[in-house]
Scaffold this motif. Sequence first.
Motif, mmCIF file in Angstrom:
data_model
loop_
_atom_site.group_PDB
_atom_site.id
_atom_site.type_symbol
_atom_site.label_atom_id
_atom_site.label_comp_id
_atom_site.label_asym_id
_atom_site.label_seq_id
_atom_site.Cartn_x
_atom_site.Cartn_y
_atom_site.Cartn_z
ATOM 1 N N ASP A 90 -40.436 -11.540 -32.519
ATOM 2 C CA ASP A 90 -39.673 -10.713 -32.506
ATOM 3 C C ASP A 90 -38.993 -10.781 -33.591
ATOM 4 O O ASP A 90 -38.720 -9.039 -33.137
ATOM 5 C CB ASP A 90 -38.470 -12.069 -32.514
ATOM 6 N N GLU A 91 -39.346 -10.894 -34.595
ATOM 7 C CA GLU A 91 -39.118 -9.850 -35.789
ATOM 8 C C GLU A 91 -40.858 -10.149 -36.801
ATOM 9 O O GLU A 91 -41.446 -10.819 -37.003
ATOM 10 C CB GLU A 91 -38.285 -11.154 -36.810
ATOM 11 N N ILE A 92 -40.508 -8.758 -37.889
ATOM 12 C CA ILE A 92 -41.802 -9.579 -38.507
ATOM 13 C C ILE A 92 -41.648 -7.944 -39.931
ATOM 14 O O ILE A 92 -40.637 -6.933 -39.683
ATOM 15 C CB ILE A 92 -42.661 -8.487 -38.034
ATOM 16 N N ASP A 93 -41.746 -9.164 -40.986
ATOM 17 C CA ASP A 93 -41.464 -8.594 -42.367
ATOM 18 C C ASP A 93 -42.121 -7.140 -42.596
ATOM 19 O O ASP A 93 -44.036 -7.326 -41.494
ATOM 20 C CB ASP A 93 -42.027 -9.952 -42.812
ATOM 21 N N PRO A 94 -41.732 -6.536 -42.985
ATOM 22 C CA PRO A 94 -42.538 -4.746 -43.616
ATOM 23 C C PRO A 94 -43.707 -4.966 -44.036
ATOM 24 O O PRO A 94 -44.531 -4.706 -42.868
ATOM 25 C CB PRO A 94 -41.154 -4.518 -44.661
ATOM 26 N N GLY A 114 -42.267 -13.401 -38.140
ATOM 27 C CA GLY A 114 -43.024 -13.532 -38.513
ATOM 28 C C GLY A 114 -43.955 -12.714 -40.041
ATOM 29 O O GLY A 114 -43.033 -11.640 -40.868
ATOM 30 N N TYR A 115 -45.155 -13.366 -41.028
ATOM 31 C CA TYR A 115 -44.825 -12.782 -42.563
ATOM 32 C C TYR A 115 -46.294 -13.206 -42.950
ATOM 33 O O TYR A 115 -46.986 -13.380 -42.252
ATOM 34 C CB TYR A 115 -43.660 -13.518 -43.495
ATOM 35 N N ASN A 116 -46.600 -12.448 -44.206
ATOM 36 C CA ASN A 116 -48.047 -12.650 -44.342
ATOM 37 C C ASN A 116 -47.870 -13.660 -45.610
ATOM 38 O O ASN A 116 -47.657 -12.254 -46.725
ATOM 39 C CB ASN A 116 -48.534 -10.913 -44.106
ATOM 40 N N THR A 117 -48.548 -14.109 -45.727
ATOM 41 C CA THR A 117 -48.469 -14.729 -47.754
ATOM 42 C C THR A 117 -49.813 -14.336 -47.902
ATOM 43 O O THR A 117 -49.957 -14.495 -49.276
ATOM 44 C CB THR A 117 -47.595 -15.722 -47.622
ATOM 45 N N ASP A 118 -51.123 -14.257 -47.258
ATOM 46 C CA ASP A 118 -52.049 -14.074 -47.468
ATOM 47 C C ASP A 118 -52.145 -13.197 -48.940
ATOM 48 O O ASP A 118 -52.696 -12.995 -50.128
ATOM 49 C CB ASP A 118 -53.014 -13.488 -46.764
ATOM 50 N N GLY A 119 -51.743 -11.892 -48.677
ATOM 51 C CA GLY A 119 -51.826 -10.917 -50.011
ATOM 52 C C GLY A 119 -51.694 -11.879 -50.893
ATOM 53 O O GLY A 119 -51.739 -11.584 -52.305
ATOM 54 N N PRO A 120 -50.017 -11.314 -50.556
ATOM 55 C CA PRO A 120 -48.958 -11.752 -52.251
ATOM 56 C C PRO A 120 -49.387 -13.230 -52.410
ATOM 57 O O PRO A 120 -49.425 -13.361 -53.835
ATOM 58 C CB PRO A 120 -47.290 -12.195 -51.274
ATOM 59 N N GLY A 121 -49.451 -14.005 -51.550
ATOM 60 C CA GLY A 121 -50.635 -15.209 -52.175
ATOM 61 C C GLY A 121 -51.920 -15.467 -53.515
ATOM 62 O O GLY A 121 -51.749 -15.606 -54.616
ATOM 63 N N PHE A 122 -52.652 -13.630 -52.749
ATOM 64 C CA PHE A 122 -53.869 -13.952 -53.506
ATOM 65 C C PHE A 122 -53.194 -13.444 -55.310
ATOM 66 O O PHE A 122 -54.081 -13.609 -56.377
ATOM 67 C CB PHE A 122 -54.374 -12.722 -53.485
ATOM 68 N N LEU A 123 -51.837 -12.219 -54.804
ATOM 69 C CA LEU A 123 -51.404 -11.581 -55.760
ATOM 70 C C LEU A 123 -51.663 -12.108 -57.131
ATOM 71 O O LEU A 123 -51.337 -12.562 -58.015
ATOM 72 C CB LEU A 123 -50.785 -10.360 -55.722
ATOM 73 N N LYS A 124 -50.158 -13.330 -56.991
ATOM 74 C CA LYS A 124 -49.989 -14.245 -57.134
ATOM 75 C C LYS A 124 -50.681 -15.606 -57.701
ATOM 76 O O LYS A 124 -51.126 -15.359 -59.355
ATOM 77 C CB LYS A 124 -48.706 -15.573 -56.561
ATOM 78 N N GLY A 125 -51.970 -15.537 -57.405
ATOM 79 C CA GLY A 125 -52.586 -16.382 -57.980
ATOM 80 C C GLY A 125 -53.764 -15.450 -59.188
ATOM 81 O O GLY A 125 -53.882 -16.448 -59.988
ATOM 82 N N MET A 153 -53.735 -3.967 -48.981
ATOM 83 C CA MET A 153 -51.912 -3.861 -49.109
ATOM 84 C C MET A 153 -50.698 -4.031 -49.906
ATOM 85 O O MET A 153 -49.904 -3.784 -50.213
ATOM 86 C CB MET A 153 -51.497 -3.683 -47.432
ATOM 87 N N THR A 154 -50.966 -5.208 -50.447
ATOM 88 C CA THR A 154 -50.489 -5.854 -51.249
ATOM 89 C C THR A 154 -50.493 -5.364 -52.796
ATOM 90 O O THR A 154 -49.631 -4.770 -53.464
ATOM 91 C CB THR A 154 -50.634 -7.616 -51.752
ATOM 92 N N LEU A 155 -52.190 -5.347 -53.012
ATOM 93 C CA LEU A 155 -52.161 -4.701 -54.146
ATOM 94 C C LEU A 155 -51.923 -3.117 -54.491
ATOM 95 O O LEU A 155 -50.866 -2.855 -55.014
ATOM 96 C CB LEU A 155 -53.995 -3.994 -55.029
ATOM 97 N N VAL A 156 -51.320 -2.274 -52.995
ATOM 98 C CA VAL A 156 -50.779 -0.715 -53.431
ATOM 99 C C VAL A 156 -49.499 -0.919 -53.356
ATOM 100 O O VAL A 156 -48.867 -0.446 -54.291
ATOM 101 C CB VAL A 156 -51.475 -0.177 -51.775
ATOM 102 N N SER A 157 -48.849 -2.164 -52.594
ATOM 103 C CA SER A 157 -47.679 -2.107 -52.512
ATOM 104 C C SER A 157 -47.156 -2.307 -54.084
ATOM 105 O O SER A 157 -45.719 -2.162 -54.390
ATOM 106 C CB SER A 157 -46.663 -3.468 -51.653
ATOM 107 N N ASN A 158 -47.495 -2.977 -54.685
ATOM 108 C CA ASN A 158 -47.503 -3.491 -56.532
ATOM 109 C C ASN A 158 -48.157 -2.592 -56.877
ATOM 110 O O ASN A 158 -48.158 -2.628 -58.251
ATOM 111 C CB ASN A 158 -48.512 -5.070 -56.880
ATOM 112 N N GLY A 159 -48.134 -1.271 -56.563
ATOM 113 C CA GLY A 159 -48.311 -0.182 -57.873
ATOM 114 C C GLY A 159 -50.231 -0.622 -58.446
ATOM 115 O O GLY A 159 -50.765 0.135 -59.279
ATOM 116 N N VAL A 160 -50.755 -0.840 -57.616
ATOM 117 C CA VAL A 160 -52.263 -1.424 -58.220
ATOM 118 C C VAL A 160 -52.766 0.339 -57.165
ATOM 119 O O VAL A 160 -52.912 0.510 -56.330
ATOM 120 C CB VAL A 160 -53.417 -2.490 -58.085
#
Length: 292
Positions: A90-94, A114-125, A153-160
């Motif tokens: 019904d809703e999706i995280d940006p 809905g969320y995606n934790t694969d990208g942020p999980g990779f970055l944290k790791g 997408m996660t790296l780009v969102s975090n300025g890489v």
Amino acid sequence: MLQKGWGSIFDHHLYNQPALYAVIGDPVVHSMSPDIHNASFKALGIKARYESIRISKENLLEGVRTLTDKGFKGFNVTIPHKVEMVQIVDEIDPLAKKIGAINTVGVENGKLIGYNTDGPGFLKGLQQFYKQDLLKANVLIIGAGGAARAIVMTLVSNGVSRLTVANRTIEKASNLFVNCEQKGQALTINEAEACLEQFDLIINTTPIGMEPNKDKMPILLENAKQKTYVCDIIYNPLQTNLLTKALEKGCHVQNGVPMFVYQAAMSFEYWTGRKPDLEKMTEIVNTRLLQK
Ligand code: NAP
């Protein structure tokens, strides 16, 4: 009166039941998610149960409806449903929207979020072990599938900003940068091999290194420089052929366990608001994989 009485007994009954969570996919039989989530619920004294549930591609919508009818509070989504799930929630995280895939769903007041934790999980790791300045790093991602997309997408969102994607099918590498605010370079694997010395960080997101391609290399490391950080998101085996060769060259290496653990921990936090013990989760994953 009778109805009210039954209702309150029923509510009480429900109240005493464990909260239900799951990973849905096809196949899911080898998933380690139930091990780490159930151990974390237990350690934190949360009355909850996490199961693995096989749902085929054809039955996805019906399967998700059954989960919500049964009162599941959340679920992880794995192959092959991550992209299709975008159409179901019904809703999706940006960030999940940008990635175009969902690996975590929370059920809140009957609504699926809905969320995606694969990208942020990779970055944290990665940030746990990679101690150079990521914003200045020249990064090569091998592969252009779902995991690569989440990572880019996660790296780009975090300025890489210095990103190259190399893939067997080059069109898929170029497509990764469509609708992405940061444009990157797309190369074939051979092209990337020829200029490997320019990269500070190399990330394998292809399944090359896992069975049945356990002895193969996603890219040849001849031209990699000694201090390159080589990361493989595969965690089974714990040390892929790529990581073995990288170690022989004197590179720093990281396997897929941190990504797996952090993506799970982030799902756990979305659902429960509590932080699981990352070290314990890591130990469970390593122990299980070493037993194989
Ligand atoms: P995917 O969407 O199917 O993408 C796979 C990518 O690998 C594609 O770019 C594909 O190239 C390439 N590839 C596949 N087989 C190949 C081969 N034989 N030769 C050359 N390239 C090949 O898969 P995904 O969901 O991104 O997952 C990829 C890997 O990441 C899997 O091994 C998965 O287990 C791992 N993963 C790990 C974690 C973690 O938590 N550590 C999380 C998610 C995924 P083409 O575009 O040319 O087909």
